[in-house]
Design a protein around this motif. Structure first.
Motif, PDB file in Angstrom:
ATOM      1  N   GLU A 102      17.019 -12.051   7.688  1.00 41.35           N
ATOM      2  CA  GLU A 102      17.382 -10.648   7.877  1.00 41.35           C
ATOM      3  C   GLU A 102      17.251  -9.944   6.540  1.00 41.35           C
ATOM      4  N   LEU A 103      16.464  -8.883   6.535  1.00 39.18           N
ATOM      5  CA  LEU A 103      16.171  -8.146   5.311  1.00 39.18           C
ATOM      6  C   LEU A 103      16.692  -6.724   5.434  1.00 39.18           C
ATOM      7  N   GLU A 104      17.057  -6.161   4.292  1.00 40.65           N
ATOM      8  CA  GLU A 104      17.646  -4.822   4.316  1.00 40.65           C
ATOM      9  C   GLU A 104      17.230  -4.057   3.069  1.00 40.65           C
ATOM     10  N   ALA A 105      17.057  -2.753   3.220  1.00 40.10           N
ATOM     11  CA  ALA A 105      16.764  -1.902   2.066  1.00 40.10           C
ATOM     12  C   ALA A 105      17.987  -1.854   1.158  1.00 40.10           C
ATOM     13  N   PRO A 106      17.783  -1.849  -0.171  1.00 41.48           N
ATOM     14  CA  PRO A 106      18.937  -1.860  -1.081  1.00 41.48           C
ATOM     15  C   PRO A 106      19.823  -0.638  -0.972  1.00 41.48           C
ATOM     16  N   PHE A 107      19.290   0.479  -0.514  1.00 46.48           N
ATOM     17  CA  PHE A 107      20.109   1.671  -0.269  1.00 46.48           C
ATOM     18  C   PHE A 107      19.362   2.571   0.713  1.00 46.48           C
ATOM     19  N   PRO A 108      20.046   3.444   1.433  1.00 47.65           N
ATOM     20  CA  PRO A 108      19.364   4.325   2.389  1.00 47.65           C
ATOM     21  C   PRO A 108      18.336   5.210   1.695  1.00 47.65           C
ATOM     22  N   GLY A 109      17.351   5.610   2.440  1.00 49.87           N
ATOM     23  CA  GLY A 109      16.324   6.490   1.903  1.00 49.87           C
ATOM     24  C   GLY A 109      14.937   6.125   2.373  1.00 49.87           C
ATOM     25  N   LEU A 110      14.730   4.841   2.705  1.00 54.86           N
ATOM     26  CA  LEU A 110      13.453   4.415   3.255  1.00 54.86           C
ATOM     27  C   LEU A 110      13.486   4.589   4.761  1.00 54.86           C
ATOM     28  N   LEU A 111      12.661   5.474   5.295  1.00 60.11           N
ATOM     29  CA  LEU A 111      12.607   5.698   6.735  1.00 60.11           C
ATOM     30  C   LEU A 111      11.157   5.527   7.174  1.00 60.11           C
ATOM     31  N   PRO A 112      10.794   4.324   7.650  1.00 52.79           N
ATOM     32  CA  PRO A 112       9.402   4.087   8.050  1.00 52.79           C
ATOM     33  C   PRO A 112       8.965   5.016   9.173  1.00 52.79           C
ATOM     34  N   GLU A 113       7.717   5.403   9.122  1.00 53.33           N
ATOM     35  CA  GLU A 113       7.142   6.231  10.161  1.00 53.33           C
ATOM     36  C   GLU A 113       6.675   5.343  11.319  1.00 53.33           C
ATOM     37  N   ALA A 114       6.373   5.987  12.436  1.00 56.37           N
ATOM     38  CA  ALA A 114       5.895   5.258  13.611  1.00 56.37           C
ATOM     39  C   ALA A 114       4.404   4.972  13.444  1.00 56.37           C
ATOM     40  N   ARG A 115       4.079   3.988  12.620  1.00 51.76           N
ATOM     41  CA  ARG A 115       2.693   3.598  12.372  1.00 51.76           C
ATOM     42  C   ARG A 115       2.663   2.152  11.899  1.00 51.76           C
ATOM     43  N   ASP A 116       1.479   1.603  11.759  1.00 57.42           N
ATOM     44  CA  ASP A 116       1.339   0.241  11.276  1.00 57.42           C
ATOM     45  C   ASP A 116       1.460   0.210   9.756  1.00 57.42           C
ATOM     46  N   TYR A 117       2.181  -0.797   9.254  1.00 58.25           N
ATOM     47  CA  TYR A 117       2.358  -0.973   7.819  1.00 58.25           C
ATOM     48  C   TYR A 117       1.777  -2.313   7.387  1.00 58.25           C
ATOM     49  N   LYS A 118       1.148  -2.315   6.237  1.00 63.12           N
ATOM     50  CA  LYS A 118       0.770  -3.576   5.600  1.00 63.12           C
ATOM     51  C   LYS A 118       1.998  -4.111   4.875  1.00 63.12           C
ATOM     52  N   ALA A 119       2.524  -5.227   5.340  1.00 64.04           N
ATOM     53  CA  ALA A 119       3.736  -5.822   4.767  1.00 64.04           C
ATOM     54  C   ALA A 119       3.398  -7.171   4.161  1.00 64.04           C
TER      55      ALA A 119
ATOM     56  N   ASP B 196       0.808  -1.226   0.000  1.00 64.55           N
ATOM     57  CA  ASP B 196       0.000   0.000   0.000  1.00 64.55           C
ATOM     58  C   ASP B 196       0.839   1.273   0.000  1.00 64.55           C
ATOM     59  N   GLU B 197       2.157   1.149  -0.103  1.00 67.58           N
ATOM     60  CA  GLU B 197       3.023   2.321  -0.028  1.00 67.58           C
ATOM     61  C   GLU B 197       3.473   2.753  -1.427  1.00 67.58           C
ATOM     62  N   PRO B 198       3.996   3.991  -1.563  1.00 68.69           N
ATOM     63  CA  PRO B 198       4.477   4.458  -2.872  1.00 68.69           C
ATOM     64  C   PRO B 198       5.621   3.601  -3.403  1.00 68.69           C
ATOM     65  N   ALA B 199       5.914   3.788  -4.673  1.00 64.21           N
ATOM     66  CA  ALA B 199       6.967   2.997  -5.321  1.00 64.21           C
ATOM     67  C   ALA B 199       8.342   3.255  -4.719  1.00 64.21           C
ATOM     68  N   SER B 200       8.504   4.377  -4.021  1.00 61.55           N
ATOM     69  CA  SER B 200       9.793   4.685  -3.407  1.00 61.55           C
ATOM     70  C   SER B 200      10.134   3.715  -2.280  1.00 61.55           C
ATOM     71  N   HIS B 201       9.107   3.048  -1.719  1.00 69.51           N
ATOM     72  CA  HIS B 201       9.337   2.051  -0.681  1.00 69.51           C
ATOM     73  C   HIS B 201       9.715   0.734  -1.370  1.00 69.51           C
ATOM     74  N   LEU B 202      10.981   0.608  -1.721  1.00 68.98           N
ATOM     75  CA  LEU B 202      11.439  -0.579  -2.433  1.00 68.98           C
ATOM     76  C   LEU B 202      11.419  -1.796  -1.521  1.00 68.98           C
ATOM     77  N   PRO B 203      11.367  -3.003  -2.114  1.00 71.72           N
ATOM     78  CA  PRO B 203      11.367  -4.209  -1.274  1.00 71.72           C
ATOM     79  C   PRO B 203      12.629  -4.313  -0.431  1.00 71.72           C
ATOM     80  N   LEU B 204      12.473  -4.869   0.750  1.00 74.21           N
ATOM     81  CA  LEU B 204      13.618  -5.203   1.589  1.00 74.21           C
ATOM     82  C   LEU B 204      14.111  -6.580   1.155  1.00 74.21           C
ATOM     83  N   LEU B 205      15.398  -6.673   0.842  1.00 77.51           N
ATOM     84  CA  LEU B 205      15.955  -7.890   0.275  1.00 77.51           C
ATOM     85  C   LEU B 205      16.516  -8.801   1.365  1.00 77.51           C
ATOM     86  N   TRP B 206      16.463 -10.088   1.107  1.00 82.16           N
ATOM     87  CA  TRP B 206      17.000 -11.089   2.026  1.00 82.16           C
ATOM     88  C   TRP B 206      18.523 -11.033   1.968  1.00 82.16           C
TER      89      TRP B 206
END
Length: 235
Positions: free
Chosen positions: A132-149, A88-98
């Motif tokens: 353990e998953l990680e964003a491919p590069f810095p820039g994704l900073l989740p807010e303090a709220r519930d996310y549909k993952a 449900d998030e914008p395209a800027s929220h790239l997948p977190l990779l294994w």
């Protein structure tokens, strides 16, 4: 032909037909049972994690999840890759990779980290794994709220990414986003003090991110070379 012989022939024919039906049913049952027990292709099932480990700041986004994978069929399933998306998030929220398979949920200096590698879930068995998953590069900073993952998986007998589990990732429970720690993923209410700490930490990180972005922009503007200086450069 006598009536007695005709009746006997009819009885024999009926007995033969009944035996054939029973034999065919027994054969179908045997083949079906063999397929169900030894050759049926099942699917992977997993459940919402009760906890997670996370560090979310302006330079690093890393998430660790405990999963239990259950193979519902008889044939083994090869898991090739895993990732986490935010549908449900914008395209800027790239997948977190294994990125690795740790030996436990609690991060620490003495733990054993294994690089991601394919593994097998045996038929009708369950397997526990930490990913353990990680964003491919810095820039994704989740807010303090519930996310549909959504956890997505690539398996050996299918093509492409397939949804494995959609759940709620409760980043509201993260009280110190700058420290790699374990948090509860249950829908618990934070205390007023914890909520204030979380809000203050998030504001501090956002302020750092804005200052770094401004500093980088100013540096690029001051240090950008002229066209003459780039004339003979091959990249």
């Amino acid at each position: 032909m006598s009536p007695l012989m005709t009746a006997a022939d009819q009885n024999a024919s009926s007995s033969f037909t009944g035996a054939a039906v029973v034999s065919v049913c027994a054969l179908v049952f045997t083949v079906s049972s063999f397929w169900w027990i030894n050759a049926r292709q099942g699917c992977l099932k997993t459940w919402e994690p009760h906890s997670f480990a996370a560090i979310f700041n302006y330079s690093l986004v890393r998430l660790r999840l405990p999963l239990v994978l259950h193979n519902t069929g008889a044939k083994p399933i090869v898991v090739q890759d895993l990732r986490l998306t935010f549908p449900d998030e914008p395209a800027s929220h790239l997948p977190l990779l294994w990125m690795s398979s740790p030996s436990r949920l609690q991060p620490g200096p003495d733990e054993e980290l294994k690089l991601p590698a394919g593994f097998v879930v045996v038929g009708r068995e369950a397997l526990q794994i930490f990913i353990e998953l990680e964003a491919p590069f810095p820039g994704l900073l989740p807010e303090a709220r519930d996310y549909k993952a959504q956890i997505q998986v690539r398996v050996g007998h299918r093509k492409g990414w397939r949804p494995l589990l959609t759940f709620t990732l409760r980043t509201t429970n993260i009280v110190d986003p700058d420290r790699y720690a374990v948090y509860n993923n249950a829908p618990l209410e934070l205390t007023k003090e914890d909520q204030q700490k979380a809000d203050a930490a998030l504001l501090e990180l956002l302020d750092k991110q804005e200052k770094d972005a401004s500093a980088q922009g100013g540096t690029k503007q001051r240090d950008s070379p002229s066209d003459d200086g780039n004339a003979g450069t091959d990249l």
